[in-house]
Enzyme design. Structure first.
Site, short mmCIF file in Angstrom:
data_model
loop_
_atom_site.label_atom_id
_atom_site.label_comp_id
_atom_site.label_asym_id
_atom_site.label_seq_id
_atom_site.Cartn_x
_atom_site.Cartn_y
_atom_site.Cartn_z
N ARG A 54 0.81 -1.23 0.00
CA ARG A 54 0.00 0.00 0.00
C ARG A 54 0.84 1.27 0.00
NH1 ARG A 54 -3.42 -2.99 3.54
NH2 ARG A 54 -5.12 -3.85 2.30
N HIS A 107 5.04 11.63 -28.38
CA HIS A 107 4.13 12.45 -27.57
C HIS A 107 4.43 13.94 -27.81
CE1 HIS A 107 1.53 13.54 -24.28
NE2 HIS A 107 2.51 14.21 -23.69
N LYS A 120 1.48 11.60 -10.70
CA LYS A 120 0.64 10.73 -11.54
C LYS A 120 1.44 9.47 -11.85
CE LYS A 120 -2.50 13.87 -13.89
NZ LYS A 120 -2.92 14.45 -15.18
N ARG A 172 -5.10 22.05 -12.58
CA ARG A 172 -4.10 21.09 -13.07
C ARG A 172 -4.42 20.66 -14.51
NH1 ARG A 172 -1.06 16.07 -10.01
NH2 ARG A 172 0.19 15.48 -11.83
N GLU A 215 -6.35 17.08 -9.97
CA GLU A 215 -6.87 17.59 -11.25
C GLU A 215 -8.37 17.81 -11.24
OE1 GLU A 215 -4.86 15.98 -14.78
OE2 GLU A 215 -6.74 16.24 -15.83
N LYS A 224 4.99 23.69 -12.49
CA LYS A 224 4.19 22.48 -12.25
C LYS A 224 4.00 22.28 -10.74
CE LYS A 224 3.04 17.90 -13.42
NZ LYS A 224 3.14 16.76 -14.30
N HIS A 226 -3.47 13.25 -27.91
CA HIS A 226 -3.76 11.85 -27.57
C HIS A 226 -4.42 11.14 -28.75
CE1 HIS A 226 -3.59 12.87 -23.01
NE2 HIS A 226 -2.42 12.59 -23.51
N ASN A 274 -2.89 20.03 -19.57
CA ASN A 274 -3.25 19.21 -20.73
C ASN A 274 -3.46 20.05 -21.98
OD1 ASN A 274 -3.25 16.91 -19.09
ND2 ASN A 274 -5.31 17.42 -18.37
N GLU A 327 6.59 20.03 -24.04
CA GLU A 327 6.01 20.25 -22.70
C GLU A 327 6.53 21.56 -22.11
OE1 GLU A 327 3.55 18.60 -21.72
OE2 GLU A 327 3.64 16.62 -22.66
N HIS A 364 -3.31 18.57 -25.43
CA HIS A 364 -3.23 17.12 -25.27
C HIS A 364 -4.45 16.35 -25.79
CE1 HIS A 364 0.33 18.09 -23.04
NE2 HIS A 364 0.54 16.84 -22.68
#
Ligand code: GLY
Length: 369
Positions: A122, A267, A144, A243, A239, A229, A254, A247, A186, A250
């Site tokens: 955990r 990417h 993330k 946040r 998010e 960031k 994607h 994106n 980015e 993005h």
């Protein structure tokens, strides 16, 4: 010179340290704080073959026991199979609740290794050592973690903040050429959503080969991005609000990555095009007035797209946009710009406007760099 950005979330407080040649000192200090006598390393196999000495030096010096698991290069490693292998490595090695896991590599290894560290027992202390420009400015920061599923990218994962992030620019000495533009996109994204100064700072990539960028100025730029960031994540860890600005570009990206099989377009290449499309969409939907100018333009020459417009299906691209996990309803949601550095989340129903934005991408794919 060492830079430090701080992240304060509900679950954790940690620093993102950036500099050239800082790994040894930073690792020793984190492991001392954690009173670690044993660590587990999850390392990108290419990075291990090139930087094994750099990585193991401080561990040997401090007499810390370590074992390592090598992650095969490539997006395919963000799989349930690799995740189970990481867990097997940790559990059969006798990991305990307080044993640190050090994850060393780019976005793939970072997301996979961090997901394993977040799940085993955990959650155990995690130290992120990003080795690519993209991971240093984005993916290693903010907690993330995740792997891909056959239905899409990053669909399985957790939010799990690391104990520390150590970005040592020494790893960039062996960064493959295509990885520089991957990270650059980015970086430019922070210019678009937050700080116009990033565009002029990024001119260091235009003086010859991007990999030859001046190191002190590069360290400063990486730190600037990490700080932006850090600030955003500190105010919105999960998010639910701002946040999502990270994106920018993005949703288009994607869809492009999926359409090109996650191989023929990186990417970063997809995000660069996605940001141009998002600018067009902002003009159409929000009436934003950019006077047909984009600060992204000077960087266009660094991108060598391998995909042509004819290989893309508009119908499929639209379908992929609808299946993006960031979608929260039946409408498409985009990060758009009211003006530069003023992002907003916008629900777009006008599919003609979306089609026009795609045309901007197709236009670029027709251009010779
Ligand atoms: N890469 C976007 C985020 O971490 O939220």
């Amino acid at each position: 010179m060492k830079y430090q950005a701080e992240i304060q979330t509900n679950s954790n407080h940690y620093s993102v340290n950036t500099g050239l040649g800082i790994l040894n000192e930073e690792l020793c200090s984190a492991l001392n704080e954690l009173k670690a006598d044993t660590v587990f390393l999850i390392v990108d196999e290419r990075v291990w073959s090139l930087h094994k000495e750099r990585i193991t030096h401080s561990l040997r010096q401090e007499g810390i026991h370590f074992s390592h698991y090598l992650v095969p290069v490539g997006e395919n490693s963000k799989s349930a199979e690799q995740w189970i292998r990481c867990l097997d490595f940790l559990l059969s090695g006798g990991i305990r609740r307080n044993t640190p896991v050090i994850v060393i590599g780019g976005g793939v290894t970072g997301d996979l290794g961090a997901f394993a560290a977040s799940a085993v027992l955990r959650g155990v202390p995690l130290i992120q050592v990003p080795t690519t420009l993209l991971a240093m400015v984005d993916s290693a920061i903010g907690g993330k973690t995740g792997i891909n599923h056959q239905t899409g990218k990053n669909l399985i994962g957790t939010f799990y903040q690391p104990y520390r992030v150590i970005s040592d620019l020494g790893f960039l000495e062996t960064l493959p050429d295509h990885e520089w533009v991957n990270g650059l996109s980015e970086i430019l994204k922070y210019g678009a959503i937050e700080d116009a100064g990033i565009f002029s700072d990024s001119e260091i990539f235009l003086q010859g080969n991007p990999g030859a960028a001046d190191r002190p100025r590069l360290a400063e730029l990486i730190h600037k991005c990490a700080s932006i960031k850090a600030h955003i994540v500190s105010s919105d860890e999960h998010e639910s609000g701002r946040r999502a600005y990270l994106n920018y570009g993005h949703t288009f990206a994607h869809a492009l990555e999926k359409e090109t099989g996650y191989e023929r377009m990186s990417h970063g290449e997809a995000v660069y095009l996605g940001m141009l499309a998002a600018q067009t969409l902002s003009e159409l939907v929000l009436n934003s007035d950019f006077q047909d100018l984009t600060p992204l333009a000077p960087f266009r020459k660094l991108y060598r797209f391998r995909v042509t417009e004819n290989e893309l299906s508009s119908k499929r691209l639209l379908k992929y946009m609808y299946s993006d996990k960031k979608r929260t309803s039946e409408s498409l949601r985009f990060v758009l710009l009211k003006e530069w550095q003023h992002p907003v989340i916008s629900t777009v129903k006008d599919l003609n406007a979306v089609e026009h934005a795609w045309n901007e991408i197709f236009r670029h794919l027709k251009m010779i760099p």
